[in-house]
Design an enzyme around this catalytic site. Sequence first.
Site, PDB file in Angstrom:
ATOM      1  N   SER A 446     -12.266  19.816  34.091  1.00 52.04           N
ATOM      2  CA  SER A 446     -11.167  20.845  33.684  1.00 52.04           C
ATOM      3  C   SER A 446     -10.302  20.270  32.849  1.00 52.04           C
ATOM      4  O   SER A 446      -9.692  18.979  32.974  1.00 52.04           O
ATOM      5  CB  SER A 446     -10.761  21.421  35.109  1.00 52.04           C
ATOM      6  OG  SER A 446      -9.827  20.488  35.803  1.00 52.04           O
ATOM      7  N   HIS A 654     -18.981  13.983  41.178  1.00 52.24           N
ATOM      8  CA  HIS A 654     -17.655  13.714  41.304  1.00 52.24           C
ATOM      9  C   HIS A 654     -17.058  13.799  42.756  1.00 52.24           C
ATOM     10  O   HIS A 654     -17.412  14.662  43.353  1.00 52.24           O
ATOM     11  CB  HIS A 654     -16.680  14.388  40.287  1.00 52.24           C
ATOM     12  CG  HIS A 654     -15.078  14.189  40.643  1.00 52.24           C
ATOM     13  ND1 HIS A 654     -14.457  13.108  40.359  1.00 52.24           N
ATOM     14  CD2 HIS A 654     -14.351  15.058  40.905  1.00 52.24           C
ATOM     15  CE1 HIS A 654     -13.311  13.327  40.585  1.00 52.24           C
ATOM     16  NE2 HIS A 654     -13.108  14.630  41.224  1.00 52.24           N
ATOM     17  N   CYS A 656     -13.136  13.599  45.256  1.00 51.21           N
ATOM     18  CA  CYS A 656     -11.858  13.256  44.809  1.00 51.21           C
ATOM     19  C   CYS A 656     -11.043  12.189  45.851  1.00 51.21           C
ATOM     20  O   CYS A 656     -10.012  12.415  46.132  1.00 51.21           O
ATOM     21  CB  CYS A 656     -10.974  14.563  45.063  1.00 51.21           C
ATOM     22  SG  CYS A 656     -11.627  15.818  44.090  1.00 51.21           S
ATOM     23  N   GLU A 678     -11.829   8.874  42.388  1.00 50.32           N
ATOM     24  CA  GLU A 678     -10.137   8.574  42.430  1.00 50.32           C
ATOM     25  C   GLU A 678      -9.922   7.059  42.792  1.00 50.32           C
ATOM     26  O   GLU A 678     -10.556   6.540  43.787  1.00 50.32           O
ATOM     27  CB  GLU A 678      -9.491   9.340  43.757  1.00 50.32           C
ATOM     28  CG  GLU A 678      -8.200   9.255  43.482  1.00 50.32           C
ATOM     29  CD  GLU A 678      -7.417  10.343  44.748  1.00 50.32           C
ATOM     30  OE1 GLU A 678      -8.069  11.484  44.691  1.00 50.32           O
ATOM     31  OE2 GLU A 678      -6.768  10.004  45.590  1.00 50.32           O
ATOM     32  N   HIS A 707      -2.633  13.065  39.741  1.00 52.79           N
ATOM     33  CA  HIS A 707      -1.682  13.907  40.770  1.00 52.79           C
ATOM     34  C   HIS A 707      -0.270  13.971  40.494  1.00 52.79           C
ATOM     35  O   HIS A 707       0.446  14.769  41.102  1.00 52.79           O
ATOM     36  CB  HIS A 707      -1.912  13.292  42.343  1.00 52.79           C
ATOM     37  CG  HIS A 707      -3.441  13.612  42.728  1.00 52.79           C
ATOM     38  ND1 HIS A 707      -4.287  12.547  42.562  1.00 52.79           N
ATOM     39  CD2 HIS A 707      -4.175  14.626  43.046  1.00 52.79           C
ATOM     40  CE1 HIS A 707      -5.602  12.863  43.081  1.00 52.79           C
ATOM     41  NE2 HIS A 707      -5.552  14.257  43.268  1.00 52.79           N
TER      42      HIS A 707
HETATM   43  N1  GLN Z   1     -14.801  19.418  37.749  1.00 56.08           N
HETATM   44  C1  GLN Z   1     -13.983  19.633  38.611  1.00 56.08           C
HETATM   45  C2  GLN Z   1     -12.473  19.685  37.696  1.00 56.08           C
HETATM   46  O1  GLN Z   1     -12.374  18.916  36.873  1.00 56.08           O
HETATM   47  C3  GLN Z   1     -13.680  18.928  39.670  1.00 56.08           C
HETATM   48  C4  GLN Z   1     -12.542  19.183  40.552  1.00 56.08           C
HETATM   49  C5  GLN Z   1     -12.733  18.559  41.676  1.00 56.08           C
HETATM   50  O2  GLN Z   1     -13.701  17.942  42.157  1.00 56.08           O
HETATM   51  N2  GLN Z   1     -11.695  18.658  42.550  1.00 56.08           N
HETATM   52  O3  GLN Z   1     -11.772  20.331  37.814  1.00 56.08           O
HETATM   53 ZN    ZN Z   2     -11.510  15.447  42.110  1.00 56.02          ZN
END
Ligand code: GLN
Ligand code: ZN
Length: 769
Positions: A446, A654, A656, A678, A707
């Site tokens: 995003s 992915h 977080c 992360e 963040h």
């Molecule tokens: N692809 C999503 C983004 O970049 C991944 C967000 C997530 O894993 N919380 O917003």
């Molecule tokens: Zn994430």
Amino acid sequence: MSPSSTTPQATVYGYPRQGADRELKKAVEGYWAGRVDAAALHATAAVLRRANWRQLADAGITEVPTGDFSLYDHVLDTTVAVGAIPARHRAAVDTDPLDGYFAMARGTQDVAPLEMTKWFDTNYHYLVPELGPDTVFAANSAKPVSELREALGLGHRPRPVLVGPLTYLLLAKPAPGVAADFRPVTLLDRLLPVYAELLADLRAAGADWVQLDEPALVQDRTPAELNAATRVYRELGALTDRPQLLVTSYFDRLGEALPVLAKAPIEGIGLDFTGPGAANLDDLAAVGGVPGKRLVAGVVDGRNIWINNLEKSLATLGTLLGLADRVDVAPSCSLLHVPLDADLERDLDPQVARWLAFARQKSTEVATLARGLAHGTDTIAAQLAANRADLASRAGSALTRDPAVRARVAATAPEDARRAPAYPERAEAQRARLGLPLLPTTTIGSFPQTTELRTARADLRAGRIDDGTYRDRMRAEVREVIAYQEKAGLDVLVHGEPERNDMVQYFAEQLTGYLATRHGWVQSYGTRYVRPPVLAGDISRPHPMTVDWYRYAADLTDRPVKGMLTGPVTMLAWSFVRDDQPTGDTARQVALALRDEVTDLEAAGAAVIQVDEPALRETLPLRSADRAAYLEWATESFRLSTSGVRADTQIHTHMCYAEFGAIMTAIDELDADVISLEAARSHMEVAHELAGAGYPREVGPGVYDIHSPRVPSTEEAASLLRAGLAAIPAERLWVNPDCGLKTRGWTETRASLEHLVEAARLVRAELGG
Ligand code: GLN
Ligand code: ZN
């Protein structure tokens, strides 16, 4: 005891706070903005409490909870009640308790808030108590006592609720500046007199019973912690000036803690008999029940939104009658975790709406069960018949049973969830196809969700703009995001996800079998509410969901653009899941729908496809004994969604977070070609952990902490990258931020990504590339 006091009663442990129109959110946010004064805020809160108690009483709940209501968070309320105000907030709390309270919750310009974390395995977040060897507790019973008085004044029979002392300490963390190995539970001796005082105050104010919530006891506990539980309830039980004590457990079985509470000198125990809590039934029989005690039986699932199987619950309750002095009926946990009222859902197919039970309907269910238990099933014959009919309509519905979906799931073979060929061969094919530089740069998906994007979405929903206008605006954003990334020099691009309101809802809206509610708000934290979609039926994908967006973006550039999807585990974790089949079966259906999307993206030319699984760890069962089974279906469904592609298509995932511990093996079993995580805050610790575990594939540990609005310098990103290289060889290391950029502004995003790209170039040069 008089016979009436052993008659089964109906109760609940807690109720949604927000109001039918989320009045609480509006009042609290209005207070923060200066539009609502303290008196008006308190008045709104009182109206909401009154409405809740009224609703409960009307449903047939004879003992109502008090003190479960909160302006922000009930764990923070407990922190106030035991006087554990962090030093940095003390002045503010002394000056104005309400502003000080919100300062602890949200921070101020100068003072950091308390940390927030997930409440067990729910999607509610609480504020973590901060304790240290210098913590001085002091009882402050103002809120619990005033809410008790309020309910008494309205003619209810109230039962004040407090977070139990052991759970409170087990959820706490060392205060800033305190040694990380400090264990808050060592403060028990200091905390118990404060609870004794709170209990005495509540007794004096007219409480007959007090509920002490001890959900921490359903987790694996050490013998020392179980001894602490014994001590807590021996000491509180021995107090002379106290109400009767109901110690509640929920979210799972009590296990080794069951005999502890069974033997304790307390008057009541609450047990969860739903989901993994069902094991409590045999365990309770094995300890010979709880003779002489009140047993509150959580037979109605308090965390999901489906109607109860009343006959099944009655059978459980019937068995329990012989195992306690008095058996009361309750939802399995506080109803905080479900929306308020299913009757507000007027847009749903009326037949489907009858399968739903939110807080209000669940209260009616427990009241009905209590009545049946007390006076015989004849007295609830009409409700039982209606319940049978609703369950039958659900079981026989075309929504819950799509033969094509079922046939497809049945026909999947183990090979479908395994990528061929094995990783080394894939890696070579992908390297040849993608031709990426060493240390390739990318982002997580995003880009900033600007006010213009949100406004466009709101305009579309309100009918102020049409689909075409909306699409054009989103496309303009995609053009900008692609052009920006090319200019910044990123290697693998994304389209930026401007069209996604939420990474689960976006897909839920396009999958058959998923339902959306209009008023199904559930508190996530503070004034933030979410409306989780409902996995109601068999899941299929009528149309591609992301391919047009992918194609539009890919046509704008020669560089690879990542296809971007949300994985099956996360789709389940952030939805209400059907309870009429094993969760793994639902996951498999979602996985197959996603698999079609993955192969369509591949056919549209995507050489890189990312399937996000940020929720993999948070859905981990509370008891370690249950984890292997969960991880088995979780990893299998991820692989089922991603294994339909060719060897030269690169699958990314992915997550977080950085602490894997318990799920390291599962991460490996995902068999994703590249994983981004992360890592910036922990200075690449996760890269070392992965390397230590022999993780063989490519890794993108974040070098930019998204963040905070802080812009990392090139040198900072480069130094993180070098730290990553100490763990992962350059051929397998990616350069990316910690997470998506949707919460960031464009200014800091631009500066940060430029530094990230420069850092990659710098370190490539150092490697002699
Ligand atoms: N692809 C999503 C983004 O970049 C991944 C967000 C997530 O894993 N919380 O917003
Ligand atoms: Zn994430």
